[in-house]
Design a protein around this motif. Structure first.
Motif, PDB file in Angstrom:
ATOM      1  N   GLY A 118     -33.217  46.068   1.789  1.00  0.00           N
ATOM      2  CA  GLY A 118     -34.435  44.634   1.758  1.00  0.00           C
ATOM      3  C   GLY A 118     -35.328  46.132   2.492  1.00  0.00           C
ATOM      4  N   ILE A 161     -28.032  41.564  -7.486  1.00  0.00           N
ATOM      5  CA  ILE A 161     -28.290  42.043  -6.294  1.00  0.00           C
ATOM      6  C   ILE A 161     -26.833  41.913  -5.858  1.00  0.00           C
ATOM      7  CG2 ILE A 161     -29.406  42.763  -4.708  1.00  0.00           C
ATOM      8  CD1 ILE A 161     -31.966  41.123  -5.924  1.00  0.00           C
ATOM      9  N   CYS A 189     -38.441  45.987  -5.504  1.00  0.00           N
ATOM     10  CA  CYS A 189     -38.260  45.124  -6.590  1.00  0.00           C
ATOM     11  C   CYS A 189     -38.697  43.923  -6.877  1.00  0.00           C
ATOM     12  CB  CYS A 189     -36.385  44.984  -6.465  1.00  0.00           C
ATOM     13  SG  CYS A 189     -35.631  44.456  -5.140  1.00  0.00           S
TER      14      CYS A 189
HETATM   15  S1  SF4 Z   1     -35.422  47.561  -4.477  1.00  0.00           S
HETATM   16 FE1  SF4 Z   1     -35.161  47.252  -2.146  1.00  0.00          FE
HETATM   17  S2  SF4 Z   1     -35.118  44.894  -1.444  1.00  0.00           S
HETATM   18 FE2  SF4 Z   1     -34.479  45.224  -3.331  1.00  0.00          FE
HETATM   19  S3  SF4 Z   1     -32.677  45.334  -4.351  1.00  0.00           S
HETATM   20 FE3  SF4 Z   1     -33.233  47.432  -4.277  1.00  0.00          FE
HETATM   21  S4  SF4 Z   1     -32.146  47.721  -2.130  1.00  0.00           S
HETATM   22 FE4  SF4 Z   1     -32.700  45.637  -1.968  1.00  0.00          FE
END
Ligand code: SF4
Ligand code: TPP
Ligand code: SF4
Ligand code: SF4
Lengths: 247, 68
Positions: B13, B6, B17
């Motif tokens: 945030g 990541i 995911c």
């Molecule tokens: S889905 Fe959202 S929380 Fe997960 S890595 Fe991507 S930006 Fe970050």
């Protein structure tokens, strides 16, 4: 170990301005991936609209024209007719496509222009602070419908995909979402299919994507993502509505 | 076996995911990135990541790379 998931070539490696959890980001990546899969990057001319997706030209590594509010299908018509070998798609929000641009989308679709339209329906005007759109759900509170949209006052939300499906000129029309595993897979498939229509010169293709706007819905990204699968999908049914060439 | 990476500076945030991972291998942590967002982290000891790529598919910020 091999890298099995990469940023598409057609998407620049830059930070976007989208709010956390905004589905525009997910849809951008998916569209860029579909361009890569048909090797279209070099001959694509994207037509951006007005709304939170206005920076298409900063995020996609392709040529982009910024069109006036709602006029993307008219601009795309001109581009495609002048340069028939280019691949031309518009990317429009629901305020852009279903309010100020109602005339343009209906006539471009009805003429059966050989272009593809990606319509991101987040049931609100995101960029300008969450005003009511023609797609805002009944009862939904927005900055211009503080007591909730009412049937008596504003009419029922417009189901654009169903509306366009009735036009002779439309070859492909589908509604998808990107809120869960199954929908993500299907969205990928339908966007690709829409692009294939244009590549094979089979006419006008349209994909509506139900999308979350956590900021203007006043929800956390996770709650907004959930709302796409409940309230939005209940009213705006997912599926392929037209596929004349059976691709 | 598979794993993900990541990009902490790209992550906003949002947590999408974390809810899509069938193995629940991603959590939001207390670490804050340069943009001021608390970021998502992948459990480094995870041995059951299948490399299904769902986390990367949904990530609106294209912050996830998947290796298999
Ligand atoms: S889905 Fe959202 S929380 Fe997960 S890595 Fe991507 S930006 Fe970050
Ligand atoms: C001619 C004109 N009228 C009004 C505006 C103001 N305006 C900017 S974006 C927008 C609405 C965008 O909403 P939508 O298409 O739903 O896109 P989103 O931001 O939700 O992605 C409006 C009305 C404008 N820029 N130009
Ligand atoms: S205001 Fe809504 S549509 Fe615009 S970037 Fe934020 S979440 Fe996305
Ligand atoms: S690739 Fe699949 S299993 Fe691995 S972290 Fe992502 S969602 Fe979870």
């Amino acid at each position: 170990m091999q890298q099995v998931f990469k940023r598409p070539l057609s998407l620049k490696d830059v930070q976007t301005h989208f709010c956390p959890g905004c589905h525009h980001g997910t849809v951008h990546r998916m569209v860029a991936k579909a361009l890569d899969e048909y090797d279209l990057q070099k001959r694509t001319i994207g037509v951006a609209s007005i709304g939170c997706s206005v920076f298409l030209y900063s995020y996609f590594d392709i040529d982009v024209i910024e069109s006036p509010h709602g006029r993307a299908p008219a601009v795309a018509t001109g581009v495609k007719r002048a340069k028939p070998d280019s691949f031309v798609f518009t990317y429009q929000g629901d305020g852009d496509l279903a309010a100020i641009g109602t005339g343009e989308i209906i006539h471009a679709a009805n003429r059966g222009e050989n272009i593809s339209v990606i319509f991101v329906n987040n049931t609100t005007y995101g960029m300008t602070g969450g005003q009511m759109a023609p797609t805002t759900l009944l009862g939904q509170r927005t900055s211009t419908s503080p007591y909730g949209r009412s049937l008596e006052n504003e009419g029922a939300p417009i189901r654009v995909t169903e509306l366009l499906t009735n036009l002779e000129g439309v070859s492909f029309a589908a509604r998808v979402a990107v809120n869960n595993a199954k929908n993500l897979m299907d969205a990928k498939k339908q966007i690709k299919k829409a692009f294939r229509y244009q590549v094979e010169k089979k006419g006008f293709s349209f994909v509506e994507v139900l999308a979350a706007c956590p900021t203007n819905w006043g929800m956390t990204p996770i709650k907004a993502n959930e709302r796409v699968g409940t309230e939005l999908s209940d009213y705006f049914k997912l599926g392929v509505f037209k596929n004349v060439a059976n691709l | 076996m598979a794993r993900i990476e990541i990009d902490e500076q790209r992550c906003k945030g949002c947590g999408l995911c974390t809810i899509i991972c069938p193995k629940q291998l991603i959590i939001l942590c207390s670490k804050v990135n340069n943009l001021g967002y608390t970021v998502a982290v992948f459990d480094p000891s995870a041995i059951n990541c299948t490399g299904c790529t769902l986390c990367a598919e949904i990530c609106p910020d294209v912050a996830i790379k998947v290796f298999k």
